[in-house]
Write a protein that holds these residues in place. Structure first.
Motif, PDB file in Angstrom:
ATOM      1  N   LEU A 202      37.891  33.591  39.669  1.00 23.27           N
ATOM      2  CA  LEU A 202      36.469  33.502  39.329  1.00 23.27           C
ATOM      3  C   LEU A 202      36.108  32.146  38.732  1.00 23.27           C
ATOM      4  CD1 LEU A 202      35.938  37.063  37.808  1.00 23.27           C
ATOM      5  CD2 LEU A 202      35.335  36.261  40.097  1.00 23.27           C
ATOM      6  N   ASN A 203      37.059  31.212  38.811  1.00 24.60           N
ATOM      7  CA  ASN A 203      36.813  29.835  38.358  1.00 24.60           C
ATOM      8  C   ASN A 203      36.660  29.725  36.849  1.00 24.60           C
ATOM      9  OD1 ASN A 203      36.639  27.129  38.910  1.00 24.60           O
ATOM     10  ND2 ASN A 203      34.437  27.129  39.277  1.00 24.60           N
ATOM     11  N   ARG A 204      37.217  30.693  36.103  1.00 24.44           N
ATOM     12  CA  ARG A 204      37.215  30.633  34.641  1.00 24.44           C
ATOM     13  C   ARG A 204      38.589  30.126  34.206  1.00 24.44           C
ATOM     14  NH1 ARG A 204      35.051  36.696  34.397  1.00 24.44           N
ATOM     15  NH2 ARG A 204      36.348  36.808  32.516  1.00 24.44           N
ATOM     16  N   LEU A 205      38.819  28.829  34.470  1.00 24.64           N
ATOM     17  CA  LEU A 205      40.164  28.282  34.355  1.00 24.64           C
ATOM     18  C   LEU A 205      40.628  28.171  32.902  1.00 24.64           C
ATOM     19  CD1 LEU A 205      40.191  25.528  37.117  1.00 24.64           C
ATOM     20  CD2 LEU A 205      40.824  27.927  37.268  1.00 24.64           C
ATOM     21  N   ASP A 206      39.735  27.850  31.981  1.00 23.77           N
ATOM     22  CA  ASP A 206      40.120  27.765  30.568  1.00 23.77           C
ATOM     23  C   ASP A 206      40.641  29.119  30.076  1.00 23.77           C
ATOM     24  OD1 ASP A 206      39.446  25.128  30.424  1.00 23.77           O
ATOM     25  OD2 ASP A 206      37.450  25.476  29.611  1.00 23.77           O
ATOM     26  N   GLU A 207      39.915  30.172  30.436  1.00 28.30           N
ATOM     27  CA  GLU A 207      40.304  31.515  30.022  1.00 28.30           C
ATOM     28  C   GLU A 207      41.635  31.903  30.660  1.00 28.30           C
ATOM     29  OE1 GLU A 207      38.338  36.013  30.060  1.00 28.30           O
ATOM     30  OE2 GLU A 207      37.153  34.265  30.706  1.00 28.30           O
ATOM     31  N   ALA A 208      41.790  31.577  31.947  1.00 27.78           N
ATOM     32  CA  ALA A 208      43.033  31.904  32.657  1.00 27.78           C
ATOM     33  C   ALA A 208      44.223  31.191  32.026  1.00 27.78           C
ATOM     34  CB  ALA A 208      42.905  31.519  34.132  1.00 27.78           C
ATOM     35  N   GLU A 209      44.069  29.914  31.736  1.00 27.13           N
ATOM     36  CA  GLU A 209      45.169  29.133  31.168  1.00 27.13           C
ATOM     37  C   GLU A 209      45.611  29.716  29.827  1.00 27.13           C
ATOM     38  OE1 GLU A 209      46.169  24.493  29.931  1.00 27.13           O
ATOM     39  OE2 GLU A 209      44.431  24.958  31.180  1.00 27.13           O
ATOM     40  N   LEU A 211      45.250  32.831  28.754  1.00 21.70           N
ATOM     41  CA  LEU A 211      45.900  34.125  28.950  1.00 21.70           C
ATOM     42  C   LEU A 211      47.322  33.963  29.484  1.00 21.70           C
ATOM     43  CD1 LEU A 211      42.930  36.174  30.464  1.00 21.70           C
ATOM     44  CD2 LEU A 211      44.067  36.621  28.285  1.00 21.70           C
ATOM     45  N   TYR A 212      47.536  33.037  30.406  1.00 21.20           N
ATOM     46  CA  TYR A 212      48.892  32.804  30.932  1.00 21.20           C
ATOM     47  C   TYR A 212      49.830  32.330  29.824  1.00 21.20           C
ATOM     48  CZ  TYR A 212      47.245  33.130  35.789  1.00 21.20           C
ATOM     49  OH  TYR A 212      46.743  33.561  36.988  1.00 21.20           O
ATOM     50  N   GLU A 213      49.337  31.418  29.002  1.00 20.80           N
ATOM     51  CA  GLU A 213      50.179  30.898  27.911  1.00 20.80           C
ATOM     52  C   GLU A 213      50.534  32.010  26.928  1.00 20.80           C
ATOM     53  OE1 GLU A 213      47.751  27.751  26.456  1.00 20.80           O
ATOM     54  OE2 GLU A 213      48.627  26.241  27.800  1.00 20.80           O
ATOM     55  N   GLU A 214      49.553  32.867  26.597  1.00 21.17           N
ATOM     56  CA  GLU A 214      49.820  33.977  25.670  1.00 21.17           C
ATOM     57  C   GLU A 214      50.814  34.969  26.273  1.00 21.17           C
ATOM     58  OE1 GLU A 214      45.958  35.532  24.881  1.00 21.17           O
ATOM     59  OE2 GLU A 214      45.418  33.955  23.434  1.00 21.17           O
ATOM     60  N   ALA A 215      50.645  35.259  27.571  1.00 24.58           N
ATOM     61  CA  ALA A 215      51.564  36.189  28.234  1.00 24.58           C
ATOM     62  C   ALA A 215      52.976  35.622  28.257  1.00 24.58           C
ATOM     63  CB  ALA A 215      51.078  36.481  29.656  1.00 24.58           C
ATOM     64  N   ALA A 231      54.629  33.683  34.672  1.00 18.62           N
ATOM     65  CA  ALA A 231      53.468  33.200  33.919  1.00 18.62           C
ATOM     66  C   ALA A 231      53.363  31.676  34.020  1.00 18.62           C
ATOM     67  CB  ALA A 231      53.568  33.643  32.459  1.00 18.62           C
ATOM     68  N   ARG A 232      54.506  30.987  33.927  1.00 22.69           N
ATOM     69  CA  ARG A 232      54.499  29.516  34.040  1.00 22.69           C
ATOM     70  C   ARG A 232      54.158  29.079  35.470  1.00 22.69           C
ATOM     71  NH1 ARG A 232      59.261  26.806  32.959  1.00 22.69           N
ATOM     72  NH2 ARG A 232      58.164  25.053  32.042  1.00 22.69           N
TER      73      ARG A 232
END
Length: 920
Positions: A202-209, A211-215, A231-232
């Motif tokens: 959905l092009n919400r890259l800040d949010e995605a990044e 969440l991946y780092e937290e996971a 995740a990486r």
């Protein structure tokens, strides 16, 4: 239930029952649950250990009561699926479920359907996946098992994500998240990881990044290494979308290595597929085709239809980029059919988008528009906002190309007001710039081109200035040229020249210092590199003829790409995790103040369909129309090179080809030199000839009196305008500084051996490396230690398809341009005495060559050749050059003296004019 990490060995059923009574209160079900817990942990940490664990657990099968054996089969199915053997996993799951249902073990059957659902999804059997999942969900609801409901909701969300139905997927993930919020740990991390996948779509890259780092952090805390790697992996794709290519490649290579180490071949292959996509954006098309077709076979074997379809798409896209339209169309159609069978609207749309682009390249405007519009509708069904915008941009471009400029302009302007990614902004700004350029509204065009340039330079920040950066910039240069043309039309000639200089500075940026590249590389990559080089050495048989060239074959090409694949993996360990010394993206350097009163800088460029040049003095800048079209110039240059190569290969003594060559040289002189109308007080020319102009043998251009350009002027080949700033620094004395000579085996190139002996005689302190001692290791060592020159006399070949694989043959195998990564060059001069070492690859912007590789790695001067060399003539040239250099350490004077000598021996320009000296 806690896990059981070590499976004991039992010889008898009595021993098994005793263990069961002692450790699990005699309950086989409790033991199976412990085994299942251990397997789950291994599946998220190490598939190799999981497989080994399963083999030991399977030995217990005969001791379990029959009712429990299907559970062991389900565990085996899960491991097979994670290993990528999904077809076998499906068979095992179905058999296990049938047995469980027959035994009325409905809860176990429902739990096992969780795994079967995942298998169906990976095999593209989405309807079966949904039926399987909903059957299990009804059971879990009846038992009010919230934990298993949440797990199943996550899996159902994965199916929607697989189909790129993002909103539906997010709805299921959010329902699972509410349940797992009370649990936390890896279960919640997995849901957050899946939600991040949707945010990325959905092009919400800040949010995605985030969440991946937290996971990744949570998975790491629970020692689930495979989950961390996944995740990486997703983080690497976020970097790719943000055009942080060096960061993305580094991370992709690392997680690929991690997947292989942990036995997850399926994820490793998917990672290769994503790196093929990056290769396309980096203009490494042949690599992308090779990599995509390699994994197509694997996905076909494992039944992974979705991944096979994506690989077919990337192969088609890369083939289209190389101009191979028919095979490209076939690959894209194959991908489209596979996605249709899977009801995957998003990837159907992506395939149609590329087919639309292919139709546009063939000027089939109506068909292209209809195909792009179908793609847009599919993106709407898939609810993918980013791709919807991509389709709108494509439709806008088709309108521009088909002559509907005014509505296209309005649409492009409206799209730019949206929240776009950088690549989307770049395309629109470029299209608008081209539109206003055609309308001769140069101020407006310039405004948009400058925005496109800013986006290009933004993506270059943090990109390492080696081959990766170089190839990425190849298709970006045209935006600079468009802005140069606008400035010229506006009468701002000086600014126009400075803009071109900035572009050349950006493209020819020197490599970073290797001082920070000291991390440990895993041994297996070094072993693989040695193995591939050893194989290349066996295959590369030097030619028997008197020429310094080397042949090629399909197997050689395959090994070349394998070596580059391995090299990129090595780089992933050497690259810093963050580029704290961020590379510049072009300078604002002004060459004018570094020019002397007796010299002129001539910078050649293509403006539209014509050849032009900037004629620059210290106090003035003129633009000169060279009076020749791009097409005519290319034709002359092609014919000239063909005749020169033919003369060297087949010296028949016919004067006809020589007359034709001299005619071409005279015509080029008229357009490239006489048109400049140089003042009589000028005695030095600084030639800035990038791209196809780098193939011009400027020293041999002749006037009406038959005088060559080097006889009329002192010539300097300027690669990067920034080098003018260091011109005042004195050249180290080649006679006193440490130097080195590398020569090929005497039996294959006798004159090269003699050449080395002559140079050593002129410079007795120089180190000599002959035959098997002329190795890459010794070359890198001498490039760093030698302050004078490094001379290489050996077989060489230019790879026209991809200059990354141009090579020089050493005692331990071939040298490639990428072998200079991390090498510190302190030598003033590198001399490449081999065939076509200055000749660029024709399919990659006509600029990159072996000579450019050494220049960009730090050599101040590079002496190389434009076409194949005669072994004997090369030896004679180098003898004269180094004899002159030993008497007076002036590289340019020594170069001219050698030209004069060879010209007096053989006036055929094919023999004396291929030698070019780069550097100022």
């Amino acid at each position: 239930m806690s896990e059981i990490q070590k499976i004991p060995k039992f010889r008898t059923a009595e021993e098994f029952r005793a263990f069961l009574n002692e450790s699990f209160e005699g309950d086989p079900g409790r033991l199976l649950k412990a085994i299942n817990t251990s397997v789950n942990n291994y599946l998220r940490s190490d598939l190799v250990k999981a497989d080994d664990y399963l083999k030991k657990a399977s030995g217990l099968k005969k001791f379990f009561p029959p009712a429990y054996r299907p559970q062991l089969e389900a565990i085996e199915a899960r491991i097979e699926h994670w290993k990528g053997n999904s077809i076998r996993a499906r068979s095992l799951y179905l058999k296990a479920i049938d047995k469980m249902v027959a035994a009325r073990e409905f809860e176990q059957a429902a739990k096992t359907r969780l795994g079967l659902l995942d298998v169906h999804m990976y095999l593209g059997e989405y309807d079966r996946a949904f039926r399987t999942g909903r059957k299990a969900l009804r059971y879990f609801h009846s038992k009010k098992n919230q934990n298993l409901i949440a797990r199943l909701l996550t899996n159902l969300g994965n199916i929607y994500h697989r189909q790129d139905r993002n909103r539906m997927a997010l709805r299921y993930y959010d329902r699972a998240r509410k349940i797992f919020m009370n649990v936390g740990g890896p279960a919640l991390a997995l849901v957050e990881f899946n939600r991040a996948n949707i945010c990325m779509n959905l092009n919400r890259l800040d949010e995605a990044e985030k969440l991946y780092e937290e996971a990744a952090e949570i998975f790491s805390e629970h020692n689930q290494q495979l989950a961390v790697a996944k995740a990486r992996y997703s983080l690497a794709y976020v970097y790719f979308l943000r055009e942080k290519f060096s960061h993305s490649l580094r991370l992709f290579e690392q997680v690929y290595s991690e997947f292989k180490r942990l036995g997850d071949e399926k994820s490793a292959d998917v990672t290769l597929l994503d790196m093929a996509e990056i290769d396309i954006d980096l203009n490494q098309y042949t690599n992308a085709v090779t990599q995509a077709e390699q994994v197509i076979e694997r996905f076909d074997r494992t039944g992974m239809k979705y991944e096979k379809a994506k690989a077919s798409f990337f192969a088609g896209k890369a083939l289209m980029k190389t101009g191979d339209y028919k095979p490209a169309r076939n690959r894209l159609r194959t991908a489209e059919r596979l996605f249709e069978k899977q009801a995957n609207y998003l990837w159907q749309g992506i395939a149609k988008m590329q087919l639309s682009r292919l139709e546009l390249a063939e000027n089939k405007f109506v068909r292209s528009h209809n195909t792009a519009d179908k793609a847009r509708k599919l993106f709407v069904r898939a609810d993918d906002n980013r791709r919807i915008v991509d389709a709108e941009i494509m439709l806008t471009e088709i309108m521009f190309r088909s002559g509907k400029s005014n509505p296209a302009c309005g649409k492009a302007t409206a799209l730019l007001k949206k929240n776009l990614l950088e690549y989307q902004k770049h395309i629109l700004n470029k299209l608008l710039g081209e539109h206003f350029l055609q309308r001769e509204d140069y101020s407006q065009a310039l405004r948009y081109f400058r925005k496109a340039i800013a986006q290009t330079e933004k993506s270059l920040v943090g990109m390492y200035p080696d081959e990766i950066r170089f190839f990425y910039t190849l298709d970006k240069y045209d935006v600079y040229l468009n802005s140069v043309e606008c400035l010229l039309k506006l009468g701002r000639t000086r600014q126009s020249f400075l803009q071109q200089s900035r572009a050349l500075s950006l493209i020819n940026l020197r490599n970073i210092s290797p001082a920070r590249l000291k991390k440990q590389v895993p041994e297996k990559y070094l072993v693989e590199r040695d193995r591939l080089r050893s194989r290349l050495k066996q295959l590369m048989t030097p030619p028997s003829a008197d020429r310094r060239a080397v042949g090629d074959s399909r197997e050689l090409r395959k090994i070349d790409r394998g070596l580059w694949r391995n090299e990129r993996a090595i780089r992933s360990f050497l690259y810093p995790s963050k580029n704290d010394a961020e590379s510049k993206s072009g300078s604002d350097f002004d060459p004018h103040k570094y020019l002397r009163s007796n010299e002129v800088l001539i910078s050649y460029l293509l403006v539209g369909n014509d050849v032009g040049a900037f004629c620059v003095r210290r106090d003035s800048t003129r633009f000169v129309d060279c009076g020749i079209s791009r097409k005519a110039f290319n034709s002359i240059l092609r014919e000239l090179h063909f005749l020169c190569e033919k003369s060297v290969h087949y010296p028949l003594g016919d004067s006809g080809p020589v007359r034709v060559m001299n005619h071409f040289l005279h015509v080029l002189n008229e357009h490239l030199v006489e048109k400049m109308q140089l003042d009589s007080g000028i005695d030095r020319l600084l030639i800035m000839a990038d791209g196809i102009f780098g193939q011009v043998p400027f020293s041999a251009l002749t006037d009406e009196d038959g005088r060559s350009l080097w006889q009329r002027y002192s010539l300097v080949n300027l690669v990067n305008p920034d080098d003018l700033a260091s011109r005042g620094k004195k050249l180290s004395s080649a006679r006193l500084g440490r130097s080195a000579v590398f020569t090929a085996r005497a039996e294959s190139l006798p004159m090269a051996q003699l050449e080395g002996e002559i140079i050593h005689k002129a410079f007795p302190t120089s180190k000599t490396y002959t035959g098997e001692r002329a190795t890459l290791f010794n070359l890198k060592h001498e490039l760093k230690r030698s302050k004078g020159f490094v001379h290489i006399a050996s077989h060489a070949s230019r790879d026209s398809e991809n200059p990354l694989f141009s090579r020089i043959l050493f005692g331990d195998g071939p040298f490639f341009p990428f072998d200079l990564f991390g090498v510190e060059i302190n030598s003033e001069l590198v001399c490449l005495s081999g065939c076509q070492t200055a000749a660029p690859g024709l399919n990659y912007g006509g600029s990159f060559s072996l000579a450019r590789a050494f220049y960009q790695a730090g050599a101040r001067y590079v002496l190389a050749s434009l076409w194949p060399l005669s072994d004997k003539i090369s030896m004679m040239f180098m003898k004269e050059f180094y004899t002159a250099l030993s008497n007076e350490p002036d590289i340019h004077r020594a170069y001219y003296r050698a030209l004069d000598k060879i010209n007096s021996i053989n006036s055929n320009p094919a023999f004396w004019s291929p030698f070019v000296l780069l550097g100022v």
